[in-house]
Write an enzyme that holds these catalytic residues in place. Structure first.
Site, PDB file in Angstrom:
ATOM      1  CB  THR B  29      -0.841   0.287   0.769  1.00 30.38           C
ATOM      2  OG1 THR B  29      -2.520   1.130   0.995  1.00 30.38           O
ATOM      3  CG2 THR B  29      -0.148  -0.013   1.992  1.00 30.38           C
ATOM      4  CB  CYS B  34      -3.378   6.172   5.916  1.00 30.75           C
ATOM      5  SG  CYS B  34      -4.669   7.419   6.070  1.00 30.75           S
ATOM      6  CG  HIS B  51      -4.408   1.836   4.163  1.00 31.11           C
ATOM      7  ND1 HIS B  51      -3.625   2.830   2.927  1.00 31.11           N
ATOM      8  CD2 HIS B  51      -4.722   3.719   4.486  1.00 31.11           C
ATOM      9  CE1 HIS B  51      -3.700   3.546   2.506  1.00 31.11           C
ATOM     10  NE2 HIS B  51      -3.975   4.299   3.879  1.00 31.11           N
TER      11      HIS B  51
END
Lengths: 205, 161
Positions: B29, B34, B51
């Site tokens: 990712t 985040c 996430h």
């Protein structure tokens, strides 16, 4: 977000009209700023599931050069102007009347030229939004960022993450001498801005 | 002697999603403020990556991966479903940057990190490695077979935890 599909699609169509008008203003401003070199067209106003936004907009692993303008306050949002490296540097060089710089790092003048471009575009969009929501919107000074597109966009999406499962994204494309460039403008309103825009548009319809 | 390169399957983890991978998987990712939370069972070579966008779900239960307080229990449930053993779980964390050079909601990254730590502590899951903070985005990938969490910043590999 509980509207019927019909009223939702009508609202999106009205938002599309609004942003098309804002894009025309921005395009004129950009055309003047670049001596006729660059124009813009609105691609579309879309609602995308939060989880899929980065993939749908092709913002994943690539490093990008971006200018970010933030609308602070209750009614706010983020505007992100993204450039591919080659054409961003060509634009900066053209605006500065210099040769394209070959250093890996962007120098202050180049950053400043792009920041000003972001400022001009941002103000054109904000003026259009101000006319719609009848609240004066003043964006932050532009901020130059080189980073992964997805990491910057997700910051903008956070304002929507608590309340919405879909992100409202307005995407614009740029053209130089009629050729489409790999540059985009994304506008991501926060919840209050989005609500106000939709209420205003409901009044219009 | 012939050597064989084992191709791993990339599994992309979208914003707010939770994905489970087995030995042949590479969970990937891109993170800003985040947090990319990984909980894994090294012995069984299975892992879950979330996430996480925000610290607190405020009662929302429909998007567990999006919030720290709901992501960790959901990850455990998903790992259990593929044979994970909770006493073996360990965690690794990356992300939590202060994007836009501290402008905007600058403490979101820190809040996310603290909330993830609290949620992991609540489940007694030890944290084996972290790569957190700063002002830049990260591209991360977790190899489920080796437990290696690789981090790139600005297109360059900077850490393996």
């Amino acid at each position: 977000m509980s509207d019927t599909p019909t009223s939702r699609s009508e609202q999106l169509a009205l938002l599309q009209e609004l942003f098309a008008s804002a894009t025309r203003d921005a395009s004129e401003a950009m055309n003047r700023w670049t001596n006729g070199m660059v124009t813009l067209t609105l691609d579309e106003v879309r609602e995308l599931p939060l989880e899929e936004v980065c993939g749908e907009l092709n913002l994943s692993n690539e490093l990008m050069t971006m200018i970010v303008l933030t609308l602070d306050g209750e009614m706010g949002g983020d505007m992100i102007l993204s450039f591919d490296e080659k054409n961003g540097r060509a634009l900066a060089a053209s605006l500065l009347g210099r040769e394209v710089c070959t250093d890996p790092e962007w120098n202050e003048l180049e950053q400043s030229a792009l920041n000003e471009t972001g400022n001009i575009l941002g103000c054109a969009y904000m003026n259009a939004l101000t006319r719609l929501v009848e609240v004066e919107l003043v964006p932050s000074p532009p901020h130059f960022i080189q980073d992964y597109g997805a990491s910057v966009l997700q910051q903008a999406l956070m304002a929507q993450a608590m309340y919405c499962d879909k992100a409202l994204v307005c995407q614009t494309h740029f053209h130089r001498a009629g050729e489409e460039m790999d540059w985009s403008v994304f506008f991501v309103p926060n919840e209050k801005m989005r609500q106000t825009m939709e209420e205003t548009l409901q009044g219009v319809s | 002697m012939t050597t064989y390169a084992i191709e791993k399957t990339d599994k992309k983890v979208g914003i707010g999603q939770i994905v489970v991978g087995e030995a042949d998987s590479l969970l990937t990712t891109v993170l800003g403020s985040c947090v990319g939370v990984v909980i894994y069972d090294a012995k069984r070579q299975i892992a879950s990556m979330a996430h996480v966008m925000l610290a607190n779900s405020q009662g929302r239960a429909d998007s567990p991966g999006r919030f720290a307080d709901t992501a960790v229990p959901a990850m455990l449930e998903m790992l259990r479903a593929v044979g994970g053993v909770s006493t073996k779980y360990r965690a690794k964390l990356a992300g939590g940057a202060s994007m836009f050079a501290g402008r905007g909601p600058m403490n979101i990254g820190e809040n996310n990190v603290e909330a993830v730590r609290r949620a992991l502590a609540g489940q007694e899951i030890p944290i084996d490695g972290e790569h957190l903070g700063g002002e830049k985005g990260r591209r991360v990938e977790f190899a489920c077979d080796t437990g290696e969490y690789r981090i790139s910043v600005a297109g360059k590999d900077v850490a393996s935890i």
